[in-house]
Structures are given as structure tokens and as C-alpha cells.
Design a protein around this motif. Structure first.
Motif, mmCIF file in Angstrom:
data_model
loop_
_atom_site.group_PDB
_atom_site.id
_atom_site.type_symbol
_atom_site.label_atom_id
_atom_site.label_comp_id
_atom_site.label_asym_id
_atom_site.label_seq_id
_atom_site.Cartn_x
_atom_site.Cartn_y
_atom_site.Cartn_z
ATOM 1 N N GLN A 29 -34.135 9.713 -44.696
ATOM 2 C CA GLN A 29 -33.637 9.379 -46.162
ATOM 3 C C GLN A 29 -34.454 8.161 -46.472
ATOM 4 N N GLN A 30 -34.928 7.096 -45.640
ATOM 5 C CA GLN A 30 -35.325 5.926 -46.085
ATOM 6 C C GLN A 30 -36.938 5.758 -45.811
ATOM 7 N N VAL A 31 -37.475 6.562 -45.079
ATOM 8 C CA VAL A 31 -38.671 6.381 -44.559
ATOM 9 C C VAL A 31 -39.710 7.483 -44.950
ATOM 10 N N LEU A 32 -39.329 8.766 -44.547
ATOM 11 C CA LEU A 32 -40.249 9.958 -44.529
ATOM 12 C C LEU A 32 -40.296 10.150 -46.033
ATOM 13 N N GLY A 33 -39.154 10.195 -46.772
ATOM 14 C CA GLY A 33 -39.181 10.681 -48.177
ATOM 15 C C GLY A 33 -40.377 9.843 -49.060
ATOM 16 N N THR A 34 -40.756 8.722 -48.836
ATOM 17 C CA THR A 34 -41.615 8.054 -49.533
ATOM 18 C C THR A 34 -43.103 7.973 -48.871
ATOM 19 N N LEU A 35 -43.204 8.543 -47.791
ATOM 20 C CA LEU A 35 -44.754 8.589 -46.942
ATOM 21 C C LEU A 35 -45.534 9.434 -47.856
ATOM 22 N N GLU A 76 -49.382 3.731 -39.381
ATOM 23 C CA GLU A 76 -47.735 3.710 -39.588
ATOM 24 C C GLU A 76 -47.226 5.134 -40.108
ATOM 25 N N PHE A 77 -48.069 5.641 -40.753
ATOM 26 C CA PHE A 77 -48.015 7.094 -41.251
ATOM 27 C C PHE A 77 -47.903 8.073 -40.212
ATOM 28 N N VAL A 78 -48.635 8.088 -39.262
ATOM 29 C CA VAL A 78 -48.702 9.027 -38.187
ATOM 30 C C VAL A 78 -47.305 8.454 -37.138
ATOM 31 N N ASP A 79 -47.394 7.234 -36.738
ATOM 32 C CA ASP A 79 -46.521 7.025 -35.619
ATOM 33 C C ASP A 79 -44.830 7.211 -36.172
ATOM 34 N N ILE A 80 -44.717 7.009 -37.444
ATOM 35 C CA ILE A 80 -43.064 7.221 -37.992
ATOM 36 C C ILE A 80 -42.898 8.614 -37.944
ATOM 37 N N GLN A 81 -43.938 9.469 -38.090
ATOM 38 C CA GLN A 81 -43.781 11.057 -38.045
ATOM 39 C C GLN A 81 -43.435 11.269 -36.545
ATOM 40 N N ARG A 82 -44.261 10.640 -35.653
ATOM 41 C CA ARG A 82 -44.223 10.984 -34.248
ATOM 42 C C ARG A 82 -42.497 10.679 -33.766
ATOM 43 N N ASP A 83 -42.335 9.486 -34.186
ATOM 44 C CA ASP A 83 -41.133 8.725 -34.175
ATOM 45 C C ASP A 83 -39.830 9.739 -34.430
ATOM 46 N N TYR A 84 -40.131 10.138 -35.599
ATOM 47 C CA TYR A 84 -39.086 11.328 -36.117
ATOM 48 C C TYR A 84 -38.846 12.233 -35.606
#
Length: 348
Positions: A299-305, A332-340
Motif C-alpha cells: 500500500q505504501q511503497v510498491l504503489g509509488t515505485l 532501493e527499487f530492486v531491494d524493496i521488490q525482493r523484500d516484498y
């Protein structure tokens, strides 16, 4: 093991002793004549202490324990299949992340080349962009290999040929359901866990074994009937009752062994119950935390990537953003998707 337990129960239900038939003949030689003595004996042994009933109770409990253990193994197999499937979905999603990362690195590298051609940046920036493209390509190839390996693992667990793994049909999404309270889950686990049921049945079998060992101290009764002829004229018809006197051997060792096995089963049951409670509590905590974290990231991160990525590329093309900022955002773009992906995997 289940079939073996069924065989032991069948044995326990059958009368344990067959009748024994003895035929005797002896030559009697006297001073005047020679005769032949003949005799027939029929003997049958009986248990008089209820041993067969206790043995049947033990075998029945062992059979129920084997059935519960089989159910446990079936559930574990289903869990392994599910885990392998989710693991394959995870590697597929990570592959998509790495594919997007490679495309992004390639796109940024092209922008860096254009800026170099226009004289806006130095050759070092172009070289650095190429290094990032090479790393992204390496990560993509490794992700492709990991996905193929995960599919072969799934094929092996299901029982298919690993050289022809199945293609996945499913999505790694956030579960919509909310789990019941911990107390309700603990009660459900106590009532439905097949391993706990197996231990309960094993405890019953151990208790029946103790009682059987005690009953085996009671000696068996042997009845014998006989018929014979002596001197060709005298006929003998009679019977006998035989019973051993338990003076020395009273099954002391087996009783002690059965009691020790019973105590061991009780200890293992208690240990397993504690382990089940810990597993349920830990699984619930992990599920709730992972689900909340996944929803937060979604809701807070992926939607704005995607929007931020587009803005970054425009800014970089216009020369308003330096290469250092591009590298930081891309990481950060790659890491946050991996984390998700990893977080959602923990909810499955």
C-alpha cells in the motif's frame, strides 16, 4: 507399517495354541509271547489369565497409532508439496524482479550513453553504467537457474520426472483471511494433529503391554486326554491337567521393560505437545507479522515505485539527477521488490 500392524492384530485375535496329537507304540516282549502297546494322546494348551484379550488390546492400539502416523505422513507430504509450490512461485517472482532490474539497468545505460554523446557526462559514468548492466544480467541468469531448480524440486516432491518439471499456475499474493485467536488454534491442533493422536494410541498400547506382561505371569493350563492298549487286552482311557508353577520366572523383565516403554511414551508425548504449542504460536506470530508487513509494503511503497522510476528516468535524461542518485534509487527499487516477495512468501 500399517499393514504390519494389521498383521499383528490378526495374529493377536487368533487362538495362539494348536492341539498336539501324540501317537505311541512300544513292543512288549515276555517269556511267553510278544505284544505291542499302543497309545494316543491329545493335548491342548489354554491361556487362563486373559492374555489374548490384553494382546488384542495392545495390537489394536498399535494399529490405531499406525493409522494416525500414516495420516501424519500424508499431511506432511501435502505440506512439502505446498512448500515446494510456494518456493517455486517465489523464485518465479524473484525472476521477474531481476528481469525488470536488467531492463532498468539497460535503459539507464542507454541514457548514460546518450548523455556522454552529448558531452554532458564523462566516460567513467558510461563505464559504471555498463558495470551495472553486467551485474544485472548476472543476477538475471542466476534467477533463471534458481527458478528451474525450484521447479525440479517441485516435480520430485510430487513424483514427476524432474527432467520435465511442471509449469506453475498460480500467484504469490497476500492471503485475505485472518486467523483465529491463538487459544482456538492451540485447541484445534490438540484435537486434530495426527502425531499427537499417534502418541495417545501408542500410550494406550504401552499400557496394554504392561497389563499383558502382568497377565503372562499366570501359567497356561494344559489339558490332555489319552487312550491306550497294553498287552493287546488292557485298555486305558484317561486324562491329565498340567500347569507350570511360577516359582522362578514370573515375567519380571518384560514387566519392567513395558513400564519403561510406557514412561518413555509419556515423556515423548509431553515433549511433542510442547513442541506443537510452540510451532502453532510461532507460525501464528510469523503469519500475522508477514501479512501486516506485506500489506504495508503493497500500500505504501510498491504503489509509488513505478511513478518514481519514471520521474527518475526523466530527471536523469534532463541532467537534473546525478548517477549516484540513480544507483541509490535503483538499488532501493530492486531491494524493496525482493523484500516484498520474501515477505509475502512467509504468509503462505
Amino acid at each position: 507399517e500399517l499393514e504390519q500392524a494389521e498383521g499383528r492384530l490378526r495374529t493377536a485375535k487368533i487362538f495362539p495354541f494348536n492341539p498336539e496329537l501324540t501317537v505311541e507304540a512300544a513292543r512288549r516282549e515276555g517269556p511267553i509271547e510278544t505284544n505291542t502297546d499302543k497309545g494316543v494322546k491329545l493335548a491342548q494348551e489354554f491361556q487362563i489369565g486373559g492374555q489374548r484379550r490384553r494382546g488384542t488390546a495392545q495390537a489394536s492400539a498399535e494399529l490405531e497409532a499406525a493409522r494416525a502416523q500414516l495420516l501424519r505422513e500424508e499431511r506432511l507430504l501435502a505440506a512439502r508439496v505446498r512448500a515446494a509450490f510456494v518456493g517455486a512461485l517465489r523464485t518465479r517472482e524473484l525472476l521477474e524482479v531481476e528481469r525488470a532490474n536488467a531492463e532498468l539497468a539497460q535503459s539507464l545505460g542507454e541514457v548514460a550513453r546518450k548523455r556522454f554523446d552529448s558531452g554532458a557526462v564523462a566516460q567513467m559514468e558510461v563505464n559504471l553504467a555498463q558495470v551495472q548492466v553486467g551485474r544485472a544480467e548476472r543476477d538475471l541468469r542466476l534467477a533463471e537457474g534458481a527458478y528451474e531448480v525450484a521447479k525440479t524440486v517441485l516435480a520430485e516432491v510430487v513424483g514427476l520426472d524432474p527432467s520435465h518439471p511442471p509449469e506453475l499456475d498460480g500467484e504469490l499474493d497476500i492471503p485475505a483471511r485472518t486467523l483465529p485467536p491463538l487459544a482456538e488454534l492451540l485447541a484445534a491442533a490438540e484435537n486434530t494433529r495426527a502425531d499427537l493422536e499417534s502418541f495417545r494410541r501408542t500410550t494406550e498400547a504401552a499400557e496394554a503391554r504392561i497389563e499383558l506382561s502382568r497377565r503372562l505371569r499366570i501359567p497356561n493350563l494344559e489339558l490332555e486326554a489319552f487312550y491306550g492298549e497294553e498287552d493287546g487286552t488292557d485298555r486305558l482311557l484317561g486324562g491329565s491337567v498340567n500347569i507350570r508353577i511360577p516359582v522362578f520366572k514370573r515375567n519380571q523383565g518384560r514387566i519392567a521393560e513395558a513400564r519403561a516403554a510406557h514412561r518413555q511414551t509419556l515423556a515423548e508425548t509431553e515433549s511433542t505437545e510442547l513442541q506443537v504449542r510452540q510451532e502453532v504460536a510461532a507460525s501464528l506470530a510469523r503469519y500475522r507479522a508477514s501479512r501486516a508487513a506485506s500489506l504495508n509494503l503493497q500500500q505504501q511503497v510498491l504503489g509509488t515505485l513505478d511513478e518514481n522510476l519514471e520521474l527518475l528516468q526523466r530527471s536523469f535524461e534532463a541532467g537534473k539527477t546525478g548517477w549516484t542518485d540513480v544507483l541509490v534509487f535503483r538499488r532501493e527499487f530492486v531491494d524493496i521488490q525482493r523484500d516484498y516477495v520474501e515477505t509475502v512468501t512467509n504468509t503462505r
